[in-house]
Scaffold this motif. Structure first.
Motif, PDB file in Angstrom:
ATOM      1  N   ASP A 272       7.988  36.195  17.208  1.00 58.59           N
ATOM      2  CA  ASP A 272       6.904  35.893  18.140  1.00 58.59           C
ATOM      3  C   ASP A 272       7.228  34.603  18.872  1.00 58.59           C
ATOM      4  O   ASP A 272       7.067  33.515  18.332  1.00 58.59           O
ATOM      5  CB  ASP A 272       5.581  35.755  17.368  1.00 58.59           C
ATOM      6  CG  ASP A 272       4.409  35.458  18.302  1.00 58.59           C
ATOM      7  OD1 ASP A 272       4.629  35.331  19.523  1.00 58.59           O
ATOM      8  OD2 ASP A 272       3.275  35.338  17.805  1.00 58.59           O
TER       9      ASP A 272
ATOM     10  N   SER B 241       5.831  33.224  21.839  1.00 55.55           N
ATOM     11  CA  SER B 241       4.800  33.313  22.852  1.00 55.55           C
ATOM     12  C   SER B 241       4.730  32.029  23.672  1.00 55.55           C
ATOM     13  O   SER B 241       5.073  30.948  23.183  1.00 55.55           O
ATOM     14  CB  SER B 241       3.452  33.576  22.183  1.00 55.55           C
ATOM     15  OG  SER B 241       3.511  34.794  21.467  1.00 55.55           O
TER      16      SER B 241
ATOM     17  N   ARG C 182      -2.982  40.598  13.152  1.00 54.11           N
ATOM     18  CA  ARG C 182      -3.012  39.926  14.438  1.00 54.11           C
ATOM     19  C   ARG C 182      -4.029  38.776  14.395  1.00 54.11           C
ATOM     20  O   ARG C 182      -4.890  38.708  13.518  1.00 54.11           O
ATOM     21  CB  ARG C 182      -3.373  40.912  15.545  1.00 54.11           C
ATOM     22  CG  ARG C 182      -2.455  42.121  15.586  1.00 54.11           C
ATOM     23  CD  ARG C 182      -1.483  42.049  16.745  1.00 54.11           C
ATOM     24  NE  ARG C 182      -0.670  40.872  16.749  1.00 54.11           N
ATOM     25  CZ  ARG C 182       0.571  40.823  16.270  1.00 54.11           C
ATOM     26  NH1 ARG C 182       1.106  41.879  15.721  1.00 54.11           N
ATOM     27  NH2 ARG C 182       1.275  39.708  16.336  1.00 54.11           N
TER      28      ARG C 182
ATOM     29  N   THR D  14      -0.621  43.658  21.101  1.00 46.63           N
ATOM     30  CA  THR D  14      -0.537  42.218  20.901  1.00 46.63           C
ATOM     31  C   THR D  14      -1.811  41.709  20.224  1.00 46.63           C
ATOM     32  O   THR D  14      -2.750  42.473  19.968  1.00 46.63           O
ATOM     33  CB  THR D  14      -0.388  41.505  22.241  1.00 46.63           C
ATOM     34  OG1 THR D  14      -1.591  41.713  23.016  1.00 46.63           O
ATOM     35  CG2 THR D  14       0.801  42.037  23.025  1.00 46.63           C
ATOM     36  N   ASP D  15      -1.840  40.405  19.962  1.00 49.23           N
ATOM     37  CA  ASP D  15      -3.097  39.772  19.598  1.00 49.23           C
ATOM     38  C   ASP D  15      -4.101  40.002  20.724  1.00 49.23           C
ATOM     39  O   ASP D  15      -3.712  40.046  21.901  1.00 49.23           O
ATOM     40  CB  ASP D  15      -2.934  38.250  19.449  1.00 49.23           C
ATOM     41  CG  ASP D  15      -1.981  37.868  18.333  1.00 49.23           C
ATOM     42  OD1 ASP D  15      -1.691  38.721  17.482  1.00 49.23           O
ATOM     43  OD2 ASP D  15      -1.537  36.710  18.324  1.00 49.23           O
TER      44      ASP D  15
ATOM     45  N   ASP E 280       1.023  46.055  25.187  1.00 46.49           N
ATOM     46  CA  ASP E 280       1.562  47.045  24.258  1.00 46.49           C
ATOM     47  C   ASP E 280       3.077  47.146  24.331  1.00 46.49           C
ATOM     48  O   ASP E 280       3.737  46.387  25.065  1.00 46.49           O
ATOM     49  CB  ASP E 280       0.883  48.405  24.441  1.00 46.49           C
ATOM     50  CG  ASP E 280       1.266  49.119  25.739  1.00 46.49           C
ATOM     51  OD1 ASP E 280       2.288  48.761  26.358  1.00 46.49           O
ATOM     52  OD2 ASP E 280       0.549  50.055  26.131  1.00 46.49           O
TER      53      ASP E 280
ATOM     54  N   GLN F 103       5.218  40.359  24.072  1.00 48.12           N
ATOM     55  CA  GLN F 103       5.206  39.537  22.874  1.00 48.12           C
ATOM     56  C   GLN F 103       3.785  39.350  22.341  1.00 48.12           C
ATOM     57  O   GLN F 103       2.810  39.392  23.109  1.00 48.12           O
ATOM     58  CB  GLN F 103       5.844  38.187  23.168  1.00 48.12           C
ATOM     59  CG  GLN F 103       7.365  38.242  23.208  1.00 48.12           C
ATOM     60  CD  GLN F 103       7.961  38.384  21.822  1.00 48.12           C
ATOM     61  OE1 GLN F 103       8.052  37.437  21.052  1.00 48.12           O
ATOM     62  NE2 GLN F 103       8.391  39.584  21.487  1.00 48.12           N
ATOM     63  N   PRO F 104       3.655  39.140  21.003  1.00 52.90           N
ATOM     64  CA  PRO F 104       2.340  39.246  20.352  1.00 52.90           C
ATOM     65  C   PRO F 104       1.220  38.347  20.860  1.00 52.90           C
ATOM     66  O   PRO F 104       0.062  38.728  20.780  1.00 52.90           O
ATOM     67  CB  PRO F 104       2.665  38.915  18.888  1.00 52.90           C
ATOM     68  CG  PRO F 104       4.075  39.329  18.723  1.00 52.90           C
ATOM     69  CD  PRO F 104       4.740  39.003  20.014  1.00 52.90           C
ATOM     70  N   THR F 105       1.534  37.159  21.367  1.00 50.40           N
ATOM     71  CA  THR F 105       0.463  36.239  21.726  1.00 50.40           C
ATOM     72  C   THR F 105       0.535  35.871  23.199  1.00 50.40           C
ATOM     73  O   THR F 105       1.574  35.403  23.679  1.00 50.40           O
ATOM     74  CB  THR F 105       0.535  34.954  20.878  1.00 50.40           C
ATOM     75  OG1 THR F 105       0.587  35.309  19.496  1.00 50.40           O
ATOM     76  CG2 THR F 105      -0.692  34.084  21.117  1.00 50.40           C
TER      77      THR F 105
ATOM     78  N   LEU G 183       2.046  35.814  29.856  1.00 51.83           N
ATOM     79  CA  LEU G 183       2.621  36.597  28.771  1.00 51.83           C
ATOM     80  C   LEU G 183       4.129  36.599  28.888  1.00 51.83           C
ATOM     81  O   LEU G 183       4.695  36.387  29.964  1.00 51.83           O
ATOM     82  CB  LEU G 183       2.062  38.019  28.766  1.00 51.83           C
ATOM     83  CG  LEU G 183       2.288  38.886  30.007  1.00 51.83           C
ATOM     84  CD1 LEU G 183       3.646  39.615  29.938  1.00 51.83           C
ATOM     85  CD2 LEU G 183       1.164  39.892  30.161  1.00 51.83           C
TER      86      LEU G 183
ATOM     87  N   THR H 214       7.550  38.955  27.811  1.00 53.89           N
ATOM     88  CA  THR H 214       7.983  40.267  27.343  1.00 53.89           C
ATOM     89  C   THR H 214       9.203  40.136  26.428  1.00 53.89           C
ATOM     90  O   THR H 214       9.880  39.104  26.405  1.00 53.89           O
ATOM     91  CB  THR H 214       8.341  41.196  28.511  1.00 53.89           C
ATOM     92  OG1 THR H 214       9.567  40.745  29.119  1.00 53.89           O
ATOM     93  CG2 THR H 214       7.230  41.212  29.555  1.00 53.89           C
ATOM     94  N   LYS H 215       9.482  41.203  25.704  1.00 51.34           N
ATOM     95  CA  LYS H 215      10.642  41.201  24.807  1.00 51.34           C
ATOM     96  C   LYS H 215      11.934  41.037  25.576  1.00 51.34           C
ATOM     97  O   LYS H 215      12.930  40.530  25.052  1.00 51.34           O
ATOM     98  CB  LYS H 215      10.655  42.494  23.988  1.00 51.34           C
ATOM     99  CG  LYS H 215      11.617  42.478  22.815  1.00 51.34           C
ATOM    100  CD  LYS H 215      11.478  43.734  21.987  1.00 51.34           C
ATOM    101  CE  LYS H 215      12.450  43.757  20.813  1.00 51.34           C
ATOM    102  NZ  LYS H 215      12.202  42.688  19.845  1.00 51.34           N
TER     103      LYS H 215
END
Length: 416
Positions: free
Chosen positions: A76, A78, A307, A348-349, A361, A388-390, A400, A402-403
């Motif tokens: 993560d 973020s 989360r 994500t969170d 997502d 990414q999650p947060t 945000l 992204t991966k």
């Protein structure tokens, strides 16, 4: 003439071998075609997106590429916001500062290179990514955690390294800062307090990890002189930020089942601290509200989550292990609504502000849900890679990562 039969035999053998080879190639191709590969069980596939009537539009303000991206590991990284600057990092050592309004780079630095291996060398060994926890901000510095067990502090103004310390294991969650210290949680169940000036250890709080845990740790929270931290044991602890003394601890969920996998109840998500209440969730367990003063449970909801939790409209918002988005009444733990249209989409969170909840997502979609009743308000695919999650926000703008390493700024427009 005497070689004729022998030549004929060799020719026959060659033709026979060629026939077998061609047949084998066809068989191998048949065995390895996409249609013959084991298919993902239908029940485990991400849910299909349903049609709805949009009430708003998601507008992308700018996009920027951050280093080499996140890599293949589950981490993560973020973004974080402080004083009008968005800070972001890739998994290979690059850290950047970007003006949050214009998207212009302010500085770029590198905290190291992909060399060596982390403490838990059990994930993707072919991926040399090593930045695993970040980013934390505070006291005019940026804090980054690594798979090598390091916490690295950088100057927020120019990215210059201030100090670097090595802890006992991977730092998988963002370090957090108060006016007196930086708090970092490691994957082996320890929570460290580090001096702002040089990273020297002020105290360490130890816990014992279960035999089997999720890959990840909860992000600790500092509030009014207390650090709240969740652990893989399913316990939330309140720790005095000055001395490291345990003030109280409470089990959010108790392990059940017979196998180690069934008994995992990790507190991996960031707890919620509001007024006199602390709320936390566990994997395969529950969401529980505790009294801040002594950790006495106030209510419990059958909502399992890894989360972070958010709040608004008198509700606590959670994304469950199955990717339901749930609104829970803050007063008594009653589930007010459930949004089940995004199941198994690796959400994500939740990010809650104004009247909305934002979630991203695995396919790069951003979904906006109403806080009041959980209805879907807007949707947009902002990238082809997972988010990414947060996510972070300021002044109505959402940031945000992204991966694939793309930092995106977007906002919700309800004028249309």
């Amino acid at each position: 003439m005497s070689n004729g039969p022998r030549s004929l035999s060799i020719t026959v053998l060659v033709c026979l071998f060629a026939t077998i080879l061609i047949s084998s190639c066809g068989t191998w191709k048949a065995l390895t075609t996409r249609d013959d590969k084991p298919k993902e069980p239908k029940a485990d596939r991400p849910s299909r997106l349903t049609q709805f009537t949009p009430e708003a539009t998601i507008r992308v303000l700018w996009r920027r590429n951050i280093g080499r991206g996140i890599g293949r590991k589950f981490i993560d990284l973020s973004p974080a916001i402080d004083d009008g600057i968005v800070y972001a990092a890739d998994a290979y050592g690059f850290v950047t500062a970007i003006d949050r309004e214009t998207g212009r780079f302010q500085w770029v630095t590198r905290i190291g290179r992909p060399a060596g291996k982390g403490f838990m060398n059990v994930m993707d060994r072919s991926d040399p990514a090593f930045v695993t926890g970040g980013l934390g901000v505070g006291a005019d510095m940026i804090y980054v955690g690594t798979a090598r067990g390091e916490v690295v502090a950088l100057s927020a103004s120019d990215g210059e390294e201030r100090w670097r310390v090595v802890l006992t294991s991977e730092v998988l969650a963002p370090p957090i800062a108060s006016r007196d210290a930086v708090y970092a949680q490691t994957s082996d169940g320890n929570l460290f307090a580090l001096a702002l000036e040089d990273g020297s250890q002020k105290w360490v709080f130890h816990t014992q990890n279960p035999l089997v845990t999720l890959r990840g740790t909860s992000t600790p929270i500092f509030n009014a002189g207390i650090v709240y931290a969740g652990f893989a044991t399913g316990i939330l602890s309140a720790i005095d930020s000055t001395s490291g003394e345990l003030l109280w601890e409470q089990a959010i969920s108790l392990p059940t089942g017979t196998s180690d996998l069934e008994r995992m109840v990790d507190v991996d998500g960031k707890p919620l601290v509001e007024q006199g209440v602390v709320v936390a969730s566990t994997h395969q367990g529950t969401t529980t509200a505790l009294r801040r003063s002594d950790g006495i449970p106030l209510w419990q909801a059958e909502v399992a989550s890894t989360r972070a939790l958010q709040s608004g409209y008198g509700l606590v918002f959670a994304v469950t292990d199955d990717d339901e988005v749930v609104g829970i009444e803050q007063r008594d733990g009653t589930v007010a609504w459930r949004h089940e249209g995004l199941l198994r989409r690796q959400l994500t969170d939740p990010l809650a502000f104004s009247n909305y909840i934002f979630v991203g997502d695995l396919q790069g979609f951003v979904h906006v849900i109403a806080q009041s009743d959980g209805r879907l308000i807007a949707r947009r695919r902002v990238d082809s890679a997972a988010i990414q999650p947060t996510m972070a926000h300021e002044d109505g703008v959402v940031y945000l990562l992204t991966k694939g390493g793309r930092l995106i700024a977007l906002e919700l427009d309800r004028s249309a």
